[in-house]
Design a protein around this motif. Sequence first.
Motif, PDB file in Angstrom:
ATOM      1  N   SER A 164       0.818  -1.220   0.000  1.00 40.10           N
ATOM      2  CA  SER A 164       0.000   0.000   0.000  1.00 40.10           C
ATOM      3  C   SER A 164       0.850   1.268   0.000  1.00 40.10           C
ATOM      4  CB  SER A 164      -0.898   0.016   1.243  1.00 40.10           C
ATOM      5  OG  SER A 164      -1.559   1.252   1.358  1.00 40.10           O
ATOM      6  N   ALA A 165       0.321   2.299  -0.657  1.00 41.23           N
ATOM      7  CA  ALA A 165       0.975   3.608  -0.600  1.00 41.23           C
ATOM      8  C   ALA A 165       0.370   4.509   0.464  1.00 41.23           C
ATOM      9  CB  ALA A 165       0.870   4.307  -1.952  1.00 41.23           C
ATOM     10  N   ALA A 166      -0.652   4.027   1.149  1.00 42.10           N
ATOM     11  CA  ALA A 166      -1.351   4.887   2.113  1.00 42.10           C
ATOM     12  C   ALA A 166      -0.529   4.993   3.388  1.00 42.10           C
ATOM     13  CB  ALA A 166      -2.735   4.331   2.417  1.00 42.10           C
ATOM     14  N   GLY A 167       0.049   6.132   3.581  1.00 44.89           N
ATOM     15  CA  GLY A 167       0.896   6.310   4.749  1.00 44.89           C
ATOM     16  C   GLY A 167       2.332   6.001   4.367  1.00 44.89           C
ATOM     17  N   ALA A 168       3.238   6.855   4.758  1.00 42.69           N
ATOM     18  CA  ALA A 168       4.634   6.705   4.360  1.00 42.69           C
ATOM     19  C   ALA A 168       5.299   5.539   5.081  1.00 42.69           C
ATOM     20  CB  ALA A 168       5.394   7.994   4.609  1.00 42.69           C
ATOM     21  N   ASP A 169       4.707   5.074   6.165  1.00 44.79           N
ATOM     22  CA  ASP A 169       5.258   3.934   6.889  1.00 44.79           C
ATOM     23  C   ASP A 169       4.116   3.253   7.641  1.00 44.79           C
ATOM     24  OD1 ASP A 169       4.997   4.981   9.713  1.00 44.79           O
ATOM     25  OD2 ASP A 169       6.239   6.538   8.838  1.00 44.79           O
ATOM     26  N   VAL A 218      -0.703  12.622  11.983  1.00 46.55           N
ATOM     27  CA  VAL A 218      -0.025  12.573  10.684  1.00 46.55           C
ATOM     28  C   VAL A 218      -0.863  13.252   9.617  1.00 46.55           C
ATOM     29  CG1 VAL A 218       1.115  10.384  11.187  1.00 46.55           C
ATOM     30  CG2 VAL A 218      -1.112  10.368  10.054  1.00 46.55           C
ATOM     31  N   VAL A 219      -0.174  13.714   8.569  1.00 43.55           N
ATOM     32  CA  VAL A 219      -0.824  14.078   7.320  1.00 43.55           C
ATOM     33  C   VAL A 219      -0.553  12.936   6.347  1.00 43.55           C
ATOM     34  CG1 VAL A 219      -0.875  15.656   5.357  1.00 43.55           C
ATOM     35  CG2 VAL A 219      -0.538  16.544   7.666  1.00 43.55           C
ATOM     36  N   PRO A 220      -1.608  12.255   5.873  1.00 43.48           N
ATOM     37  CA  PRO A 220      -1.348  11.080   5.036  1.00 43.48           C
ATOM     38  C   PRO A 220      -0.722  11.471   3.699  1.00 43.48           C
ATOM     39  CG  PRO A 220      -3.615  11.113   5.867  1.00 43.48           C
ATOM     40  CD  PRO A 220      -3.029  12.469   6.114  1.00 43.48           C
ATOM     41  N   VAL A 221       0.483  10.978   3.476  1.00 40.71           N
ATOM     42  CA  VAL A 221       1.166  11.167   2.201  1.00 40.71           C
ATOM     43  C   VAL A 221       1.797   9.836   1.809  1.00 40.71           C
ATOM     44  CG1 VAL A 221       1.708  13.615   2.502  1.00 40.71           C
ATOM     45  CG2 VAL A 221       3.276  11.900   3.383  1.00 40.71           C
ATOM     46  N   SER A 222       1.972   9.629   0.517  1.00 42.31           N
ATOM     47  CA  SER A 222       2.645   8.425   0.038  1.00 42.31           C
ATOM     48  C   SER A 222       4.140   8.546   0.329  1.00 42.31           C
ATOM     49  CB  SER A 222       2.417   8.283  -1.456  1.00 42.31           C
ATOM     50  OG  SER A 222       3.261   9.199  -2.138  1.00 42.31           O
ATOM     51  N   PRO A 223       4.900   7.446   0.144  1.00 44.72           N
ATOM     52  CA  PRO A 223       6.348   7.520   0.392  1.00 44.72           C
ATOM     53  C   PRO A 223       7.031   8.640  -0.392  1.00 44.72           C
ATOM     54  CG  PRO A 223       5.674   5.230   0.151  1.00 44.72           C
ATOM     55  CD  PRO A 223       4.462   6.066  -0.166  1.00 44.72           C
ATOM     56  N   THR A 224       6.470   9.010  -1.549  1.00 47.25           N
ATOM     57  CA  THR A 224       7.099  10.080  -2.341  1.00 47.25           C
ATOM     58  C   THR A 224       6.523  11.451  -2.029  1.00 47.25           C
ATOM     59  OG1 THR A 224       5.473   9.898  -4.096  1.00 47.25           O
ATOM     60  CG2 THR A 224       7.417   8.485  -4.269  1.00 47.25           C
ATOM     61  N   GLY A 243      -9.710  -7.583 -11.902  1.00 49.24           N
ATOM     62  CA  GLY A 243      -8.450  -7.199 -11.295  1.00 49.24           C
ATOM     63  C   GLY A 243      -8.635  -6.017 -10.371  1.00 49.24           C
ATOM     64  N   VAL A 244      -7.577  -5.661  -9.673  1.00 46.57           N
ATOM     65  CA  VAL A 244      -7.644  -4.493  -8.796  1.00 46.57           C
ATOM     66  C   VAL A 244      -6.508  -3.534  -9.107  1.00 46.57           C
ATOM     67  CG1 VAL A 244      -8.819  -5.696  -6.919  1.00 46.57           C
ATOM     68  CG2 VAL A 244      -6.311  -5.565  -6.929  1.00 46.57           C
ATOM     69  N   SER A 245      -6.740  -2.297  -8.758  1.00 43.01           N
ATOM     70  CA  SER A 245      -5.791  -1.219  -8.980  1.00 43.01           C
ATOM     71  C   SER A 245      -4.847  -1.113  -7.784  1.00 43.01           C
ATOM     72  CB  SER A 245      -6.584   0.067  -9.198  1.00 43.01           C
ATOM     73  OG  SER A 245      -5.729   1.130  -9.489  1.00 43.01           O
ATOM     74  N   SER A 246      -4.068  -0.072  -7.751  1.00 46.99           N
ATOM     75  CA  SER A 246      -3.093   0.121  -6.676  1.00 46.99           C
ATOM     76  C   SER A 246      -2.886   1.597  -6.421  1.00 46.99           C
ATOM     77  CB  SER A 246      -1.759  -0.520  -7.053  1.00 46.99           C
ATOM     78  OG  SER A 246      -0.763  -0.177  -6.102  1.00 46.99           O
ATOM     79  N   SER A 247      -2.548   1.934  -5.185  1.00 46.41           N
ATOM     80  CA  SER A 247      -2.195   3.320  -4.880  1.00 46.41           C
ATOM     81  C   SER A 247      -0.728   3.595  -5.199  1.00 46.41           C
ATOM     82  CB  SER A 247      -2.488   3.614  -3.405  1.00 46.41           C
ATOM     83  OG  SER A 247      -1.797   2.712  -2.563  1.00 46.41           O
ATOM     84  N   LEU A 248      -0.012   2.580  -5.668  1.00 44.07           N
ATOM     85  CA  LEU A 248       1.372   2.750  -6.113  1.00 44.07           C
ATOM     86  C   LEU A 248       1.399   2.829  -7.637  1.00 44.07           C
ATOM     87  CD1 LEU A 248       2.882   0.017  -3.782  1.00 44.07           C
ATOM     88  CD2 LEU A 248       3.321   2.469  -3.604  1.00 44.07           C
ATOM     89  N   PRO A 249       2.367   3.558  -8.222  1.00 40.34           N
ATOM     90  CA  PRO A 249       2.432   3.650  -9.686  1.00 40.34           C
ATOM     91  C   PRO A 249       2.611   2.268 -10.327  1.00 40.34           C
ATOM     92  CG  PRO A 249       3.866   5.288  -8.667  1.00 40.34           C
ATOM     93  CD  PRO A 249       3.395   4.382  -7.570  1.00 40.34           C
ATOM     94  N   LYS A 280      -4.281   7.633  -7.039  1.00 45.27           N
ATOM     95  CA  LYS A 280      -5.304   7.314  -8.049  1.00 45.27           C
ATOM     96  C   LYS A 280      -6.737   7.596  -7.600  1.00 45.27           C
ATOM     97  CE  LYS A 280      -2.919   3.624 -10.649  1.00 45.27           C
ATOM     98  NZ  LYS A 280      -1.837   3.196  -9.752  1.00 45.27           N
ATOM     99  N   GLU A 281      -7.104   7.214  -6.383  1.00 43.63           N
ATOM    100  CA  GLU A 281      -8.509   7.212  -5.980  1.00 43.63           C
ATOM    101  C   GLU A 281      -8.554   6.944  -4.476  1.00 43.63           C
ATOM    102  OE1 GLU A 281     -11.642   7.763  -5.560  1.00 43.63           O
ATOM    103  OE2 GLU A 281     -12.352   7.091  -7.536  1.00 43.63           O
ATOM    104  N   GLY A 282      -9.711   7.131  -3.885  1.00 44.26           N
ATOM    105  CA  GLY A 282      -9.900   6.831  -2.475  1.00 44.26           C
ATOM    106  C   GLY A 282     -10.584   7.983  -1.768  1.00 44.26           C
ATOM    107  N   VAL A 283     -11.167   7.694  -0.597  1.00 42.95           N
ATOM    108  CA  VAL A 283     -11.838   8.696   0.228  1.00 42.95           C
ATOM    109  C   VAL A 283     -12.928   9.407  -0.595  1.00 42.95           C
ATOM    110  CG1 VAL A 283     -11.414  10.335   2.104  1.00 42.95           C
ATOM    111  CG2 VAL A 283      -9.500   9.061   1.180  1.00 42.95           C
ATOM    112  N   GLY A 284     -13.529   8.650  -1.522  1.00 46.46           N
ATOM    113  CA  GLY A 284     -14.638   9.198  -2.305  1.00 46.46           C
ATOM    114  C   GLY A 284     -14.241  10.181  -3.382  1.00 46.46           C
TER     115      GLY A 284
END
Lengths: 333, 333
Positions: free
Chosen positions: B19-24, B49-55, B154-160, B293-297
């Motif tokens: 998952s990309a949700a949350g840097a750790d 926290v402010v939710p951000v991806s690892p990048t 199939g399913v998508s991902s929050s990672l590229p 990509k998507e999430g939280v509506g």
Amino acid sequence: MRVVIAAGLTRTARIEGISAAGADPEAAVHTPGADLEIVAFGRPVRAPVVPVSPTGCPTPAVVTRAVRETAGFDLLAVDAGLSAPTAAPTVDVDAAPGADVREARPVPDAAGIVDAASEVGAGLPDDDLLVGETIPGGTTTALGVLAALGEPYGVSSSLPENPIERKRAVVAKGLAESGLERGGAAGDPEAALASMGDPVLAAVFGLVRGAAASGTGVTLAGGTQMVAAATLLRHAGVDAPLGLATTPFVAQDGSADLRDAAAELGLDLAVTDPGFDRGEHPAFGRYLRGEAKEGVGMGGALALAEGRGIPMADVRARVASLTDALTEGGDGS
Amino acid sequence: MRVVIAAGLTRTARIEGISAAGADPEAAVHTPGADLEIVAFGRPVRAPVVPVSPTGCPTPAVVTRAVRETAGFDLLAVDAGLSAPTAAPTVDVDAAPGADVREARPVPDAAGIVDAASEVGAGLPDDDLLVGETIPGGTTTALGVLAALGEPYGVSSSLPENPIERKRAVVAKGLAESGLERGGAAGDPEAALASMGDPVLAAVFGLVRGAAASGTGVTLAGGTQMVAAATLLRHAGVDAPLGLATTPFVAQDGSADLRDAAAELGLDLAVTDPGFDRGEHPAFGRYLRGEAKEGVGMGGALALAEGRGIPMADVRARVASLTDALTEGGDGS
């Protein structure tokens, strides 16, 4: 401007003749959750009851909802000790229902509730909050807290004839059981809350303390329970300006001395008349005869409507249609 | 129109690289609550926290909040298995955080969550709902539920780069541990949820089932997790019309087959482009490169904005200012 409503229970409400909230003790358990659902959605959703007094006077939540539908406001409901699930979204402040105030420590977790609510209050982004409550039996615990702090203010009642002697006897028993003199918790709000209060007062106190510390303007929306909250805040050394917005039904209640209390506590008092004497609905007459009087932020909501220039006739019309939909089991949406 | 966001946790998110949700992983625990606070208040309040991806890609909650500030909508947040206190008011559906989907029964209380959420969904007074989610690791449990139901989507991902092989291996282990063949829970959504799902999918499924049964129109706001929710609903015999509102970032994701799935499930698909290629903010570039990509509506919120005639440039400007306030630790109010 956000409207905060803290909702919870105290077993004090089970003492016979104490409260008009809910037509019977079983219904009273569901009253605070139903009140939140009415403000949030216009009707009960999960709550199995429509809160009415023994004579059929509808809950003040209907007035607050009527203002929400006419003037619009954001709602923040706080679970300050509910026991039944509610469909109204609530903030958790780790509160359990309070025990009977005649016991030694009816709110053993008061300090934890205060801390959690304070964290919420400090973090809210709003410039101004209106803070109200719904808890059957809450005027008796308010009297208890005032006694523990050693303040002389009286309290109002949701019944036309205030059972004030009964409340005083309950409070005297609670003080004795808690090993407290009158005024024995002066300057120690958390002790007063734990020994003689309820979880809703603890949540309101904490939330307002946190909000005031972060520079948020607060108006307490209610009657004598909010006088107790303000007294707790002043005993905690909170000297921020605070408003008190209430209804004429409380302000005119001789047992409550609301105006004197507001002056002594430095509260900016606003009394907003919904003009129920200029309406025809039976619910209006019940308010005019002294039932319900206040609660669920009613006085604050009316002040908000007035401040936004909403004609009171519009609010009354909405109160009437909501009441009809609720009491006929109809669709209040 | 009310926007419902179900928020919760699954220990599946702790599996490395899922998952990309949350840097750790520690931050991921706070991500759903922080997302709710951002939609409710514009910034985290109790979440640390402010939710951000690892990048550094900000949470899609910022986009949903930006729409809320420009178009306005009522929010109903659901505690579908949070572990940390949130200042966002939430509805309780008796959900605990889910266990790792590689265990036999990661959501043992799935049936209870479904029942409670269904009661809420059936009771809401709204004509229409948009239903979104936030749960780190949720695309993996979505893949698990689809496998349990025997559906090929199939399913998508929050990672590229979608770690789809890793997800498939996790799901295979979960099926084996649950004693399920692929398709072994076909027609039995609650078994699929208990064995291979997460509490957020259980809450979304229950809430939409209840809402649809009471005649409320529902648009699922999200990507492949909402395809899994729709699949559960169809397996439960729910044949009401359902919408699926998502972002181009999911719709263009080759690993997800979203358009085919929507057609087979009879979902009315809406893909709303926020026009991030016509903006300058670094956050836009991260979305364009396939992060979050998507999430939280988010996709549903964008559709709502478009339906109300809000210019996407206004939404983008608000996304930019909210992102700056959040990432600079400023005041997002």
